[in-house]
Design a protein around this motif. Structure first.
Motif, PDB file in Angstrom:
ATOM      1  N   PRO A 169      -1.468  -9.627   0.101  1.00  0.00           N
ATOM      2  CA  PRO A 169      -2.032  -8.550   0.915  1.00  0.00           C
ATOM      3  C   PRO A 169      -1.062  -8.140   2.012  1.00  0.00           C
ATOM      4  O   PRO A 169      -0.251  -8.955   2.465  1.00  0.00           O
ATOM      5  CB  PRO A 169      -3.306  -9.176   1.510  1.00  0.00           C
ATOM      6  CG  PRO A 169      -3.632 -10.322   0.610  1.00  0.00           C
ATOM      7  CD  PRO A 169      -2.301 -10.841   0.130  1.00  0.00           C
ATOM      8  N   PRO A 170      -1.106  -6.892   2.443  1.00  0.00           N
ATOM      9  CA  PRO A 170      -0.199  -6.431   3.509  1.00  0.00           C
ATOM     10  C   PRO A 170      -0.407  -7.215   4.806  1.00  0.00           C
ATOM     11  O   PRO A 170      -1.499  -7.716   5.073  1.00  0.00           O
ATOM     12  CB  PRO A 170      -0.591  -4.958   3.693  1.00  0.00           C
ATOM     13  CG  PRO A 170      -1.309  -4.586   2.433  1.00  0.00           C
ATOM     14  CD  PRO A 170      -1.997  -5.826   1.968  1.00  0.00           C
ATOM     15  N   ASP A 171       0.627  -7.313   5.598  1.00  0.00           N
ATOM     16  CA  ASP A 171       0.536  -7.959   6.908  1.00  0.00           C
ATOM     17  C   ASP A 171       1.365  -7.133   7.885  1.00  0.00           C
ATOM     18  O   ASP A 171       2.546  -7.387   8.104  1.00  0.00           O
ATOM     19  CB  ASP A 171       1.057  -9.398   6.833  1.00  0.00           C
ATOM     20  CG  ASP A 171       0.837 -10.157   8.140  1.00  0.00           C
ATOM     21  OD1 ASP A 171       0.264  -9.577   9.083  1.00  0.00           O
ATOM     22  OD2 ASP A 171       1.243 -11.336   8.207  1.00  0.00           O
ATOM     23  N   THR A 172       0.725  -6.114   8.464  1.00  0.00           N
ATOM     24  CA  THR A 172       1.426  -5.181   9.349  1.00  0.00           C
ATOM     25  C   THR A 172       1.258  -5.507  10.818  1.00  0.00           C
ATOM     26  O   THR A 172       1.910  -4.895  11.667  1.00  0.00           O
ATOM     27  CB  THR A 172       0.919  -3.747   9.113  1.00  0.00           C
ATOM     28  OG1 THR A 172      -0.458  -3.662   9.528  1.00  0.00           O
ATOM     29  CG2 THR A 172       1.022  -3.362   7.639  1.00  0.00           C
ATOM     30  N   GLY A 173       0.340  -6.427  11.139  1.00  0.00           N
ATOM     31  CA  GLY A 173       0.099  -6.764  12.533  1.00  0.00           C
ATOM     32  C   GLY A 173      -1.184  -6.201  13.089  1.00  0.00           C
ATOM     33  O   GLY A 173      -1.552  -6.488  14.223  1.00  0.00           O
TER      34      GLY A 173
ATOM     35  N   ARG B  62      -6.095  -2.122  11.008  1.00  0.00           N
ATOM     36  CA  ARG B  62      -5.954  -0.726  10.593  1.00  0.00           C
ATOM     37  C   ARG B  62      -4.680  -0.525   9.773  1.00  0.00           C
ATOM     38  O   ARG B  62      -4.691   0.147   8.728  1.00  0.00           O
ATOM     39  CB  ARG B  62      -5.927   0.179  11.824  1.00  0.00           C
ATOM     40  CG  ARG B  62      -5.692   1.647  11.507  1.00  0.00           C
ATOM     41  CD  ARG B  62      -5.723   2.489  12.768  1.00  0.00           C
ATOM     42  NE  ARG B  62      -5.331   3.869  12.520  1.00  0.00           N
ATOM     43  CZ  ARG B  62      -5.294   4.820  13.453  1.00  0.00           C
ATOM     44  NH1 ARG B  62      -5.657   4.538  14.686  1.00  0.00           N
ATOM     45  NH2 ARG B  62      -4.914   6.045  13.152  1.00  0.00           N
ATOM     46  N   GLY B  63      -3.585  -1.115  10.230  1.00  0.00           N
ATOM     47  CA  GLY B  63      -2.332  -0.992   9.491  1.00  0.00           C
ATOM     48  C   GLY B  63      -2.394  -1.670   8.138  1.00  0.00           C
ATOM     49  O   GLY B  63      -1.891  -1.143   7.138  1.00  0.00           O
ATOM     50  N   ASP B  64      -3.027  -2.848   8.089  1.00  0.00           N
ATOM     51  CA  ASP B  64      -3.144  -3.568   6.822  1.00  0.00           C
ATOM     52  C   ASP B  64      -3.959  -2.775   5.811  1.00  0.00           C
ATOM     53  O   ASP B  64      -3.582  -2.658   4.637  1.00  0.00           O
ATOM     54  CB  ASP B  64      -3.807  -4.932   7.045  1.00  0.00           C
ATOM     55  CG  ASP B  64      -2.911  -5.904   7.796  1.00  0.00           C
ATOM     56  OD1 ASP B  64      -1.708  -5.614   7.931  1.00  0.00           O
ATOM     57  OD2 ASP B  64      -3.423  -6.939   8.255  1.00  0.00           O
ATOM     58  N   LEU B  65      -5.095  -2.243   6.255  1.00  0.00           N
ATOM     59  CA  LEU B  65      -5.958  -1.485   5.344  1.00  0.00           C
ATOM     60  C   LEU B  65      -5.291  -0.181   4.909  1.00  0.00           C
ATOM     61  O   LEU B  65      -5.447   0.255   3.768  1.00  0.00           O
ATOM     62  CB  LEU B  65      -7.300  -1.202   6.006  1.00  0.00           C
ATOM     63  CG  LEU B  65      -8.190  -2.421   6.264  1.00  0.00           C
ATOM     64  CD1 LEU B  65      -9.447  -2.019   7.032  1.00  0.00           C
ATOM     65  CD2 LEU B  65      -8.572  -3.105   4.950  1.00  0.00           C
ATOM     66  N   THR B  66      -4.555   0.431   5.814  1.00  0.00           N
ATOM     67  CA  THR B  66      -3.831   1.660   5.458  1.00  0.00           C
ATOM     68  C   THR B  66      -2.788   1.365   4.390  1.00  0.00           C
ATOM     69  O   THR B  66      -2.656   2.092   3.398  1.00  0.00           O
ATOM     70  CB  THR B  66      -3.150   2.263   6.697  1.00  0.00           C
ATOM     71  OG1 THR B  66      -4.144   2.634   7.663  1.00  0.00           O
ATOM     72  CG2 THR B  66      -2.349   3.504   6.318  1.00  0.00           C
ATOM     73  N   ALA B  67      -2.034   0.280   4.582  1.00  0.00           N
ATOM     74  CA  ALA B  67      -1.007  -0.100   3.603  1.00  0.00           C
ATOM     75  C   ALA B  67      -1.643  -0.424   2.258  1.00  0.00           C
ATOM     76  O   ALA B  67      -1.128  -0.036   1.198  1.00  0.00           O
ATOM     77  CB  ALA B  67      -0.210  -1.290   4.119  1.00  0.00           C
ATOM     78  N   LEU B  68      -2.769  -1.124   2.293  1.00  0.00           N
ATOM     79  CA  LEU B  68      -3.474  -1.454   1.064  1.00  0.00           C
ATOM     80  C   LEU B  68      -3.931  -0.182   0.360  1.00  0.00           C
ATOM     81  O   LEU B  68      -3.786  -0.038  -0.861  1.00  0.00           O
ATOM     82  CB  LEU B  68      -4.679  -2.343   1.384  1.00  0.00           C
ATOM     83  CG  LEU B  68      -5.523  -2.812   0.198  1.00  0.00           C
ATOM     84  CD1 LEU B  68      -4.696  -3.681  -0.742  1.00  0.00           C
ATOM     85  CD2 LEU B  68      -6.743  -3.575   0.708  1.00  0.00           C
ATOM     86  N   ASN B  69      -4.479   0.754   1.125  1.00  0.00           N
ATOM     87  CA  ASN B  69      -4.938   2.011   0.545  1.00  0.00           C
ATOM     88  C   ASN B  69      -3.793   2.828  -0.053  1.00  0.00           C
ATOM     89  O   ASN B  69      -3.960   3.498  -1.077  1.00  0.00           O
ATOM     90  CB  ASN B  69      -5.671   2.842   1.600  1.00  0.00           C
ATOM     91  CG  ASN B  69      -7.105   2.402   1.776  1.00  0.00           C
ATOM     92  OD1 ASN B  69      -7.632   1.640   0.973  1.00  0.00           O
ATOM     93  ND2 ASN B  69      -7.756   2.894   2.823  1.00  0.00           N
TER      94      ASN B  69
END
Length: 226
Positions: free
Chosen positions: A87-91, A94-101
């Motif tokens: 799974p993404p780890d952006t910090g 919101r960033g993680d879910l955006t990257a996942l989307n």
């Protein structure tokens, strides 16, 4: 366990190549062929003969290991679960879910889309449908760490660690992508991944995914099953 280059047996002779090496290569060739055939022709055009021809193997090899199209579909779905996806780890949540989307949107809009073809195929094979359900359940379980990190960072209330339906939040964040591209067949909106993520985060912060406490339920019953 893989073979070690240059390894020898106790007698000092080089060992024979393990059957698993060739078996793994054949499986990779066949599954690559399934993905290509499925993306190009859909479930209706998927045949053992077509897969064998594209993979460069004899059809009896495919029949012996996979038996039929249903077996091929199950294995290609299971193989997706074997990839080292993280799974993404952006910090930020919101960033993680955006990257996942964005990952999801890209998989849905690429032409031909294997992801869309596989979803369609699952409606024609009960075995494939069960395999896909297992894969989705595993992916959602993997992504629950996004919520755990958000709680640790203080983005969500501390109580969310036990009282928040993490899977429900993830579904709410990602569902708009599938509705727009798969169900409505609309052109992809480059802003939707971030908007859907932000909406889910705001809803979570407002308590939309809180699981009601049940005084008669045990600790393991507080969160709904997937």
């Amino acid at each position: 366990m893989t073979d070690s280059p240059g390894a020898t047996d106790p007698a000092g002779a080089a060992p024979e190549r393990r059957p698993g090496g060739r078996t793994a290569r054949v499986r990779a060739q066949v599954l690559d062929a399934v993905r290509a055939e499925l993306a190009e022709t859909g479930h209706e055009g998927l045949t053992v003969e077509g897969v064998a021809a594209r993979a460069g193997v004899h059809r009896t090899t495919v029949y012996r290991r996979w038996r039929d199209v249903g077996g091929l579909l199950v294995d290609v779905i299971d193989a997706a679960g074997e990839t080292d996806w993280r799974p993404p780890d952006t910090g930020s949540l919101r960033g993680d879910l955006t990257a996942l989307n964005r990952e999801i949107q890209e998989s849905l809009v690429v032409r031909p889309s294997f992801a869309v073809a596989l979803m369609a195929a699952s409606f024609h094979s009960e075995r494939a449908a069960r395999a896909q359900t297992r894969l989705w359940a595993d992916r959602y379980a993997q992504c629950e760490i996004l919520v755990e990190r958000a709680v640790e960072r203080g983005e969500l209330p501390a109580r969310a660690a036990t009282d928040l339906d993490a899977r429900g939040l993830l579904i709410a964040a990602t569902a708009p992508l599938y509705h727009q591209v798969v169900l409505l067949r609309a052109d992809p909106d480059p802003l939707l991944p971030e908007r859907a993520a932000e909406a889910a985060v705001l809803a979570a912060a407002a308590g939309a995914f809180s699981v009601p406490r049940d005084v008669d339920a045990g600790p393991g019953d507080r969160r709904p099953d997937g």
